[in-house]
Design an enzyme around this catalytic site. Structure first.
Site, PDB file in Angstrom:
ATOM      1  N   HIS A 186      87.836  49.254  41.757  1.00 34.13           N
ATOM      2  CA  HIS A 186      88.287  50.093  40.446  1.00 34.13           C
ATOM      3  C   HIS A 186      87.271  50.794  39.740  1.00 34.13           C
ATOM      4  CE1 HIS A 186      91.529  50.013  37.188  1.00 34.13           C
ATOM      5  NE2 HIS A 186      92.322  50.007  38.208  1.00 34.13           N
ATOM      6  N   LYS A 254      93.474  39.429  19.921  1.00 32.97           N
ATOM      7  CA  LYS A 254      93.664  40.118  21.303  1.00 32.97           C
ATOM      8  C   LYS A 254      94.291  39.356  22.119  1.00 32.97           C
ATOM      9  CE  LYS A 254      91.061  43.994  21.901  1.00 32.97           C
ATOM     10  NZ  LYS A 254      89.685  44.095  22.325  1.00 32.97           N
ATOM     11  N   ILE A 255      95.265  39.918  22.706  1.00 29.86           N
ATOM     12  CA  ILE A 255      96.209  39.232  23.986  1.00 29.86           C
ATOM     13  C   ILE A 255      95.532  39.450  25.286  1.00 29.86           C
ATOM     14  CG2 ILE A 255      98.516  38.878  24.619  1.00 29.86           C
ATOM     15  CD1 ILE A 255      98.209  38.610  21.613  1.00 29.86           C
ATOM     16  N   MET A 256      95.135  38.348  25.854  1.00 31.30           N
ATOM     17  CA  MET A 256      94.679  38.739  27.194  1.00 31.30           C
ATOM     18  C   MET A 256      95.705  39.062  28.278  1.00 31.30           C
ATOM     19  SD  MET A 256      91.578  38.727  26.256  1.00 31.30           S
ATOM     20  CE  MET A 256      90.339  38.145  24.845  1.00 31.30           C
ATOM     21  N   PHE A 258      96.362  42.385  28.508  1.00 34.49           N
ATOM     22  CA  PHE A 258      97.222  43.430  28.088  1.00 34.49           C
ATOM     23  C   PHE A 258      95.964  44.573  27.566  1.00 34.49           C
ATOM     24  CE2 PHE A 258     100.372  40.496  27.835  1.00 34.49           C
ATOM     25  CZ  PHE A 258     101.471  41.126  28.098  1.00 34.49           C
ATOM     26  N   HIS A 260      94.026  48.502  28.502  1.00 32.47           N
ATOM     27  CA  HIS A 260      92.972  48.941  29.501  1.00 32.47           C
ATOM     28  C   HIS A 260      92.335  50.065  28.993  1.00 32.47           C
ATOM     29  CE1 HIS A 260      91.547  50.254  33.502  1.00 32.47           C
ATOM     30  NE2 HIS A 260      91.867  48.819  34.009  1.00 32.47           N
ATOM     31  N   ARG A 269      98.740  48.151  39.193  1.00 28.05           N
ATOM     32  CA  ARG A 269      98.776  46.863  39.995  1.00 28.05           C
ATOM     33  C   ARG A 269      99.669  45.849  39.490  1.00 28.05           C
ATOM     34  NH1 ARG A 269      92.419  46.599  38.935  1.00 28.05           N
ATOM     35  NH2 ARG A 269      93.337  47.086  36.976  1.00 28.05           N
ATOM     36  N   ASP A 311      95.742  41.418  35.267  1.00 31.95           N
ATOM     37  CA  ASP A 311      95.421  40.251  35.109  1.00 31.95           C
ATOM     38  C   ASP A 311      96.545  39.281  34.764  1.00 31.95           C
ATOM     39  OD1 ASP A 311      92.737  39.985  36.053  1.00 31.95           O
ATOM     40  OD2 ASP A 311      91.752  40.623  34.010  1.00 31.95           O
ATOM     41  N   ARG A 336      86.550  41.574  44.709  1.00 32.93           N
ATOM     42  CA  ARG A 336      85.849  42.933  44.049  1.00 32.93           C
ATOM     43  C   ARG A 336      84.469  42.914  44.675  1.00 32.93           C
ATOM     44  NH1 ARG A 336      86.821  45.579  39.524  1.00 32.93           N
ATOM     45  NH2 ARG A 336      88.949  45.514  40.323  1.00 32.93           N
ATOM     46  N   ARG A 355      69.503  55.566  33.603  1.00 33.23           N
ATOM     47  CA  ARG A 355      68.809  55.327  32.451  1.00 33.23           C
ATOM     48  C   ARG A 355      69.280  56.204  31.399  1.00 33.23           C
ATOM     49  NH1 ARG A 355      66.915  55.303  27.692  1.00 33.23           N
ATOM     50  NH2 ARG A 355      64.696  54.378  27.436  1.00 33.23           N
TER      51      ARG A 355
HETATM   52  C1  LIG Z   1      90.734  43.547  35.774  1.00 28.69           C
HETATM   53  C2  LIG Z   1      90.511  43.708  34.192  1.00 28.69           C
HETATM   54  O1  LIG Z   1      89.401  43.717  33.770  1.00 28.69           O
HETATM   55  S1  LIG Z   1      91.601  44.651  33.325  1.00 28.69           S
HETATM   56  C3  LIG Z   1      90.986  44.163  31.520  1.00 28.69           C
HETATM   57  C4  LIG Z   1      91.354  42.609  31.512  1.00 28.69           C
HETATM   58  N1  LIG Z   1      90.872  42.294  29.937  1.00 28.69           N
HETATM   59  C5  LIG Z   1      91.680  41.971  28.906  1.00 28.69           C
HETATM   60  O2  LIG Z   1      92.975  41.804  29.514  1.00 28.69           O
HETATM   61  C6  LIG Z   1      91.265  41.634  27.474  1.00 28.69           C
HETATM   62  C7  LIG Z   1      92.297  42.392  26.735  1.00 28.69           C
HETATM   63  N2  LIG Z   1      92.367  43.778  26.455  1.00 28.69           N
HETATM   64  C8  LIG Z   1      91.261  44.313  26.044  1.00 28.69           C
HETATM   65  O3  LIG Z   1      90.529  43.567  25.273  1.00 28.69           O
HETATM   66  C9  LIG Z   1      91.228  45.788  25.778  1.00 28.69           C
HETATM   67  O4  LIG Z   1      92.455  46.309  26.123  1.00 28.69           O
HETATM   68  C10 LIG Z   1      90.217  46.334  27.098  1.00 28.69           C
HETATM   69  C11 LIG Z   1      88.919  45.494  26.900  1.00 28.69           C
HETATM   70  C12 LIG Z   1      90.565  46.121  28.254  1.00 28.69           C
HETATM   71  C13 LIG Z   1      90.056  47.701  26.790  1.00 28.69           C
HETATM   72  O5  LIG Z   1      89.436  47.989  25.700  1.00 28.69           O
HETATM   73  P1  LIG Z   1      89.262  49.512  24.877  1.00 28.69           P
HETATM   74  O6  LIG Z   1      89.173  50.428  25.877  1.00 28.69           O
HETATM   75  O7  LIG Z   1      88.524  49.346  23.754  1.00 28.69           O
HETATM   76  O8  LIG Z   1      90.939  49.603  24.163  1.00 28.69           O
HETATM   77  P2  LIG Z   1      91.745  50.659  23.527  1.00 28.69           P
HETATM   78  O9  LIG Z   1      90.324  51.614  23.075  1.00 28.69           O
HETATM   79  O10 LIG Z   1      92.798  51.121  24.401  1.00 28.69           O
HETATM   80  O11 LIG Z   1      92.112  49.911  22.326  1.00 28.69           O
HETATM   81  C14 LIG Z   1      93.160  50.513  21.420  1.00 28.69           C
HETATM   82  C15 LIG Z   1      93.677  49.577  20.396  1.00 28.69           C
HETATM   83  O12 LIG Z   1      94.370  48.632  20.833  1.00 28.69           O
HETATM   84  C16 LIG Z   1      93.897  47.644  20.578  1.00 28.69           C
HETATM   85  N3  LIG Z   1      93.962  46.525  21.641  1.00 28.69           N
HETATM   86  C17 LIG Z   1      93.696  47.034  22.915  1.00 28.69           C
HETATM   87  N4  LIG Z   1      93.895  45.929  23.896  1.00 28.69           N
HETATM   88  C18 LIG Z   1      94.586  44.955  23.066  1.00 28.69           C
HETATM   89  C19 LIG Z   1      95.056  43.537  23.278  1.00 28.69           C
HETATM   90  N5  LIG Z   1      95.065  43.210  24.764  1.00 28.69           N
HETATM   91  N6  LIG Z   1      95.748  42.972  22.260  1.00 28.69           N
HETATM   92  C20 LIG Z   1      95.485  43.413  21.056  1.00 28.69           C
HETATM   93  N7  LIG Z   1      95.230  44.495  20.708  1.00 28.69           N
HETATM   94  C21 LIG Z   1      94.752  45.217  21.888  1.00 28.69           C
HETATM   95  C22 LIG Z   1      92.472  47.701  20.326  1.00 28.69           C
HETATM   96  O13 LIG Z   1      91.824  46.657  19.399  1.00 28.69           O
HETATM   97  C23 LIG Z   1      92.395  48.946  19.653  1.00 28.69           C
HETATM   98  O14 LIG Z   1      92.932  48.851  18.329  1.00 28.69           O
HETATM   99  P3  LIG Z   1      91.969  49.450  17.143  1.00 28.69           P
HETATM  100  O15 LIG Z   1      92.073  50.876  17.567  1.00 28.69           O
HETATM  101  O16 LIG Z   1      92.702  49.009  15.879  1.00 28.69           O
HETATM  102  O17 LIG Z   1      90.629  48.928  17.238  1.00 28.69           O
HETATM  103  O1  LIG Z   2      88.477  49.327  35.401  1.00 31.41           O
HETATM  104  C1  LIG Z   2      88.366  48.389  34.408  1.00 31.41           C
HETATM  105  O2  LIG Z   2      87.952  48.807  33.389  1.00 31.41           O
HETATM  106  C2  LIG Z   2      88.862  46.989  34.553  1.00 31.41           C
HETATM  107  C3  LIG Z   2      89.642  46.767  35.591  1.00 31.41           C
HETATM  108  O3  LIG Z   2      90.953  46.933  35.474  1.00 31.41           O
HETATM  109  C4  LIG Z   2      89.168  46.418  36.859  1.00 31.41           C
HETATM  110  O4  LIG Z   2      88.013  46.335  36.953  1.00 31.41           O
HETATM  111  O5  LIG Z   2      90.084  46.097  37.683  1.00 31.41           O
END
Ligand SMILES: CC(=O)SCCNC(=O)CCNC(=O)[C@H](O)C(C)(C)COP(=O)(O)OP(=O)(O)OC[C@H]1O[C@@H](n2cnc3c(N)ncnc32)[C@H](O)[C@@H]1OP(=O)(O)O
Ligand SMILES: O=C([O-])CC(=O)C(=O)O
Length: 375
Positions: A186, A254-256, A258, A260, A269, A311, A336, A355
């Site tokens: 990714h 935060k709702i896990m 959800f 990106h 995916r 996820d 991964r 850097r």
């Molecule tokens: C395979 C992977 O790694 S996929 C990612 C897995 N992670 C998760 O599911 C954790 C939950 N999700 C998140 O914490 C975030 O969406 C991340 C870390 C994936 C991305 O973070 P960012 O790029 O900073 O998100 P983005 O800029 O789109 O957020 C916009 C707004 O939506 C909110 N938001 C984004 N995701 C969520 C969420 N899952 N639940 C609630 N609010 C959310 C943010 O708090 C933000 O609000 P704000 O402007 O009031 O602060």
């Molecule tokens: O690309 C990202 O930031 C997170 C993700 O979805 C992954 O690593 O699969």
């Protein structure tokens, strides 16, 4: 001034290098590995074929694939010294910490002496990681020392065989195959970027992978599949799920599973793993977890226009296959790893130490204060 300091937070939207491995979110929601669409790969490929594509640069022909599968099968055994270390790790350790230690210990025992070994070292880790996590899990939880060298044809089937002590069903082996493909690569996600930063210092490949495992562990990245499961597992009905989600949103939690960092409309995916989660729910006769997950998806879209990432439906899919929640993220590691290693190769092939600069926000120059004069 604070606004400026926040500019570019998380390096969002900034290019931090180039890659020929993967496109994420090109024209909205696409995902390709070396130009191949994720839908085609998930539908037609074996994970081992995708690993070959990422690590060796092209899709293998029949002969190459057969040889690669046979080679990976032959590399599943663990050195005794590694088993001894795994046996010391307590049952309540987090399996991602076990993966991190396992990767690091393997690097002590089978050190990458030169970059000419990088392909072989990657293949070895690809074959050995499912053995490492399941050897520890079965020893610490069931008190058995398992034989890690099985004859299973696929890495996904091998993983489930070691975990459950019997060969996986065709359906489960197929879903594991799809899951490993979806998680394989990714672009510059946090864990891959960690691996590349480490590679850019000309460090060894086990250090790159060990660091990447640490980055993947967090709930904002790979750890979200476990966190999503912990969130939904006790909800008994879609109505209860809706009430709970609305409460969490109200409390700004935060709702896990959800949202990106890159995708804006959907994570491609999700539709794929969701479809397999539904198939598995029918297979086990579930009428709770899948409807609960679907309702969470609907509410999040209705309330926040936030979509499921890779996820969320992985949580229910893994649950239906009898995989303990704490092993969810280690499976992500087993997949991964291919992306991490391919990025390490790419970084090494055209290296400059990574850097960046920082915007200083601390105090102006201060006179030295002797210790007696401090508050
Ligand atoms: C395979 C992977 O790694 S996929 C990612 C897995 N992670 C998760 O599911 C954790 C939950 N999700 C998140 O914490 C975030 O969406 C991340 C870390 C994936 C991305 O973070 P960012 O790029 O900073 O998100 P983005 O800029 O789109 O957020 C916009 C707004 O939506 C909110 N938001 C984004 N995701 C969520 C969420 N899952 N639940 C609630 N609010 C959310 C943010 O708090 C933000 O609000 P704000 O402007 O009031 O602060
Ligand atoms: O690309 C990202 O930031 C997170 C993700 O979805 C992954 O690593 O699969």
């Amino acid at each position: 001034m604070p606004e400026k300091a926040n500019n570019g937070a998380g390096l969002r939207g900034q290019s931090a290098g180039s890659t020929a491995l993967c496109t994420v979110g090109k024209s909205g929601s696409g995902l390709t590995y070396r130009g191949y669409d994720i839908h085609d790969l998930a539908e037609h490929a074996r994970f081992e074929e995708v690993a070959y594509l990422l690590l060796k640069g092209k899709l293998p022909n029949r002969q190459e694939l057969d040889a690669y599968v046979a080679e990976l099968k032959s590399l599943r055994g663990l050195p005794d010294a590694l088993k001894v270390v795994l046996e010391q790790i307590p049952a309540d350790a987090h399996p991602m910490d076990v993966m991190r230690t396992g990767a690091s210990m393997l690097g002590n025992l089978e050190t990458e002496e030169s970059f000419a070994e990088q392909q072989d070292q990657s293949d070895r880790m690809l074959a050995a990681f499912p053995s490492i996590i399941n050897y520890w899990y079965r020893y610490s939880h069931d008190g058995v020392r398992i034989e890690t060298e099985t004859d299973d044809d696929s890495i996904g089937g091998h993983f489930l065989h070691l975990l459950h002590g019997k060969p996986a069903s065709e359906l489960h082996a197929r879903v594991m195959n799809v899951s490993l493909i979806l998680y394989a690569e990714h672009e510059f996600n946090a864990s891959t970027f960690t691996a590349r930063v480490c590679a850019s210092t000309l460090s060894d490949i086990h250090s790159c992978v060990t660091g990447a495992i640490g980055s993947l562990r967090g709930p904002l990245h790979g750890g979200a599949n476990e966190a999503a499961m912990a969130m939904i597992e006790d909800w008994q009905s879609p109505d209860e799920a809706e009430r709970e989600i609305l409460g969490m949103l109200e409390r700004k939690e935060k709702i896990m599973g959800f949202g990106h960092a890159i995708y804006r409309e959907s994570d491609p995916r999700n539709a794929i793993i969701k479809q397999w989660s539904r198939k598995l729910s029918e297979d086990v006769g579930d009428n709770r977890l899948y409807p609960v997950s679907e309702r969470v998806e609907q509410v999040m879209w209705r309330e926040k226009k936030l979509f499921c990432n890779a996820d969320f439906f992985h949580a229910s899919a893994y649950y239906f296959m009898g995989i303990p929640t704490k092993l969810f993220t280690p499976i992500f590691v087993c997949s991964r790893l291919t992306g991490w290693c391919a990025h390490v190769f790419e970084q090494r092939a055209n290296n400059r130490i990574i850097r960046p600069s920082a915007d200083y926000t601390g105090p102006d120059k201060q006179p030295w204060l002797p210790i007696e004069q401090r508050d």
